[in-house]
Design an enzyme around this catalytic site. Structure first.
Site, PDB file in Angstrom:
ATOM      1  CE1 TYR A  50     -34.764 -23.248  61.741  1.00 38.15           C
ATOM      2  CE2 TYR A  50     -32.465 -23.912  61.764  1.00 38.15           C
ATOM      3  CZ  TYR A  50     -33.673 -23.742  62.420  1.00 38.15           C
ATOM      4  OH  TYR A  50     -33.791 -24.056  63.752  1.00 38.15           O
ATOM      5  CB  CYS A  51     -35.789 -17.798  58.443  1.00 39.06           C
ATOM      6  SG  CYS A  51     -36.266 -17.732  56.699  1.00 39.06           S
ATOM      7  NE  ARG A  52     -43.071 -17.023  59.656  1.00 42.37           N
ATOM      8  CZ  ARG A  52     -43.909 -16.581  58.713  1.00 42.37           C
ATOM      9  NH1 ARG A  52     -44.773 -17.398  58.170  1.00 42.37           N
ATOM     10  NH2 ARG A  52     -43.882 -15.332  58.327  1.00 42.37           N
TER      11      ARG A  52
END
Length: 129
Positions: free
Chosen positions: A90-92
């Site tokens: 995941y990231c932003r």
């Protein structure tokens, strides 16, 4: 055809290629919603949650079980990720995690998922440092 027209056509072709590569699904990378992600992340073994954001973003709030391997360092730190685990990325917003999935696929990883919408879509608890 004059030079300006050739340059314009080449620019459009490059833009089309960039958008296609950026937004097309990554073969072998499963896109999952926040509920599915949370369910998989809650497993005690066989799952590794990887936050591919930069360290300052990670410190501001991350999923409690996640380790931080920024996308910018992923190629050099790929050995920290066991290919035996299911890897949840995941990231932003979901764009960098998708790129991370592409990198890990090139390194032979097969059991990969990423969080659609990134941490912005996450409904669970966050941990801050």
């Amino acid at each position: 055809m004059d030079f300006v027209m050739i340059l314009l056509v080449a620019s459009y072709a490059l833009l089309a290629y960039f958008l296609t590569v950026r937004f097309m699904p990554v073969k072998g990378l499963q896109t999952i919603n926040a509920e599915q992600f949370q369910e998989k992340a809650s497993k005690r073994s066989g799952v590794l949650v990887v936050d591919v954001r930069e360290p300052h973003e990670y410190k501001n709030g991350h999923i409690p079980s996640a380790i931080n391997i920024p996308l910018s360092q992923l190629n050099s730190r790929v050995k920290e990720i066991s290919p035996k685990n299911e890897v949840l990325l995941y990231c932003r917003t979901g764009i960098r995690s998708k790129q991370a999935g592409r990198i890990l696929r090139r390194h032979g990883y097969t059991n990969l998922s990423h969080l659609r919408g990134g941490i912005a879509a996450w409904k669970g608890k966050l941990k801050s440092r």
